[in-house]
Design a protein around this motif. Structure first.
Motif, PDB file in Angstrom:
ATOM      1  N   GLN A   1     107.570  -3.163   3.225  1.00 27.25           N
ATOM      2  CA  GLN A   1     107.756  -4.617   3.293  1.00 27.25           C
ATOM      3  C   GLN A   1     108.494  -5.011   4.576  1.00 27.25           C
ATOM      4  OE1 GLN A   1     109.811  -5.268  -0.385  1.00 27.25           O
ATOM      5  NE2 GLN A   1     107.946  -5.263  -1.646  1.00 27.25           N
TER       6      GLN A   1
ATOM      7  N   GLU B   1     106.044  -4.832   7.347  1.00 29.62           N
ATOM      8  CA  GLU B   1     105.078  -5.938   7.290  1.00 29.62           C
ATOM      9  C   GLU B   1     105.562  -7.122   8.116  1.00 29.62           C
ATOM     10  OE1 GLU B   1     102.546  -5.849   3.123  1.00 29.62           O
ATOM     11  OE2 GLU B   1     104.535  -6.772   3.115  1.00 29.62           O
TER      12      GLU B   1
ATOM     13  N   GLN C   1     101.556  -7.107   0.685  1.00 27.58           N
ATOM     14  CA  GLN C   1     100.459  -7.967   1.118  1.00 27.58           C
ATOM     15  C   GLN C   1      99.425  -7.158   1.894  1.00 27.58           C
ATOM     16  OE1 GLN C   1     102.176 -11.191   3.365  1.00 27.58           O
ATOM     17  NE2 GLN C   1     103.286 -12.042   1.604  1.00 27.58           N
TER      18      GLN C   1
END
Length: 353
Positions: free
Chosen positions: A212, A215, A267
């Motif tokens: 994360q 990202e 995501q």
């Protein structure tokens, strides 16, 4: 003297270099002493049947094979000469028929355990450590490992370029059932962001948090995971069970398990590549060619000197030997205090904990 040579367990780069070095060293010594070298085909399987499968190894037959991957003798990772009394008795008959004085056994921890067990029928062995997992006890580096590290490192670099292009999390699964040396060294060499080892059960939340973070910055992540890694509170990912094998449990697929675990938290799309037997194949690196040659030469010297029941080792950069009994049924795993673990942590690599 009649000396057998066999390659047991999974294949790896450098086996032919050992066969070459053992054979040439013995033949040069035995030009006036009648030494004969017999190649035993398909590992211990070549000694288990009603008719032993062997070939005489001469100088010209082992010339030109130094650089070749695999093994000219063939191998088997399921042959178990100790599986029952009848099989063991057949091996003993074949050894007597062949007139073998000693067998140079080239293999990993499983092969060394079998070689140690064959002492009960009076078969003398000299061991040569082989494994891409680098997990043989009392040996700091086995041949085949350097080549496998190079192969995995190249794969990590390749998936990095596509992961960067598509902003994905790329997982590469390596071999390494109980020891994480391959994933650790290749992961460091290939600039992996996360390295997961059998020695450290991973926390899914810690791995997800690292991905994360990336990202938001680089928009891609590289994870290198050994096949023996498992989540906290979880179990090994078993691919199949093989009956009558010295190593009946075959692992594989933990990379896909991790992908399924990670995807809901990210995501980015998560993809997995399982390298599998690509890691075992191909020509050995120059380092492995030289190391395998050194091992093979020293194994021949042990035979010549009558120092049997020993395995060649590399310790503190020097070639030596230890009793096979000290290596059988044990493994060399990654210590949590090892320099490479400390280095990985200090340069910001996530180890899953």
């Amino acid at each position: 003297m009649r000396v057998g040579v066999l390659t047991g367990g999974g294949d790896c780069p450098g086996l032919n270099a050992v066969i070459r070095a053992v054979t040439k060293s013995l033949l040069r010594h035995g030009q006036c002493k009648g030494v004969q070298v017999l190649g035993i085909e398909d590992g211990f399987e070549g000694l288990m049947g009603g008719q032993p499968r062997t070939r005489v190894l001469r100088w010209d037959q082992v010339s030109g094979i130094l650089h070749m991957g695999g093994t000219i003798l063939g191998t088997s990772n399921s042959a178990n000469p100790l599986r029952d009394a009848a099989t063991l008795a057949q091996v003993q008959r074949n050894v007597r028929t062949l007139g073998l004085d000693v067998v140079v056994v080239i293999g990993g921890d499983g092969t060394m355990s079998l070689a140690h067990g064959l002492r009960q029928i009076g078969l003398a062995c000299v061991g040569v450590p082989k494994t891409i997992d680098n997990d043989i006890a009392l040996c700091e580096r086995s041949f085949g490992f350097d080549t496998a590290v190079a192969t995995v490192t190249d794969a990590l670099r390749r998936v990095e370029s596509t992961g960067n292009s598509h902003h994905r999390v790329m997982i590469v699964e390596t071999m390494g059932r109980h020891a994480g040396w391959l994933a650790l060294e290749a992961g460091l060499a290939g600039a992996a962001d996360v390295i997961l080892l059998p020695e450290i059960d991973y926390d899914l939340q810690a791995v997800a948090a690292r991905c994360q973070q990336r990202e938001k910055r680089q928009r891609y992540s590289i994870i290198c995971i050994g096949e023996g890694a498992k989540p906290r509170g979880g179990s090994l990912t078993v691919r199949e069970h093989v009956a009558h094998s010295p190593d009946p449990v075959r692992l594989g697929g933990v990379g896909h398990v991790l992908r399924e675990q990670l995807q809901p938290h990210l995501q980015s799309e998560v993809r997995t590549t399982v390298l599998g037997h690509v890691q075992r194949g191909g020509d050995p690196t120059p380092f492995d060619r030289v190391l395998a040659t050194r091992f093979g030469h020293h194994a021949a010297q042990l035979v010549i000197e009558g120092r049997l029941g020993r395995m060649v080792t590399l310790q503190d950069g020097r070639i030596g030997s230890v009793p096979i009994a000290d290596v059988a049924n044990t493994q060399r795993t990654v210590s949590l205090q090892h320099e490479l673990i400390i280095t990985a942590r200090n340069i910001g690599v996530c180890l899953g904990d």
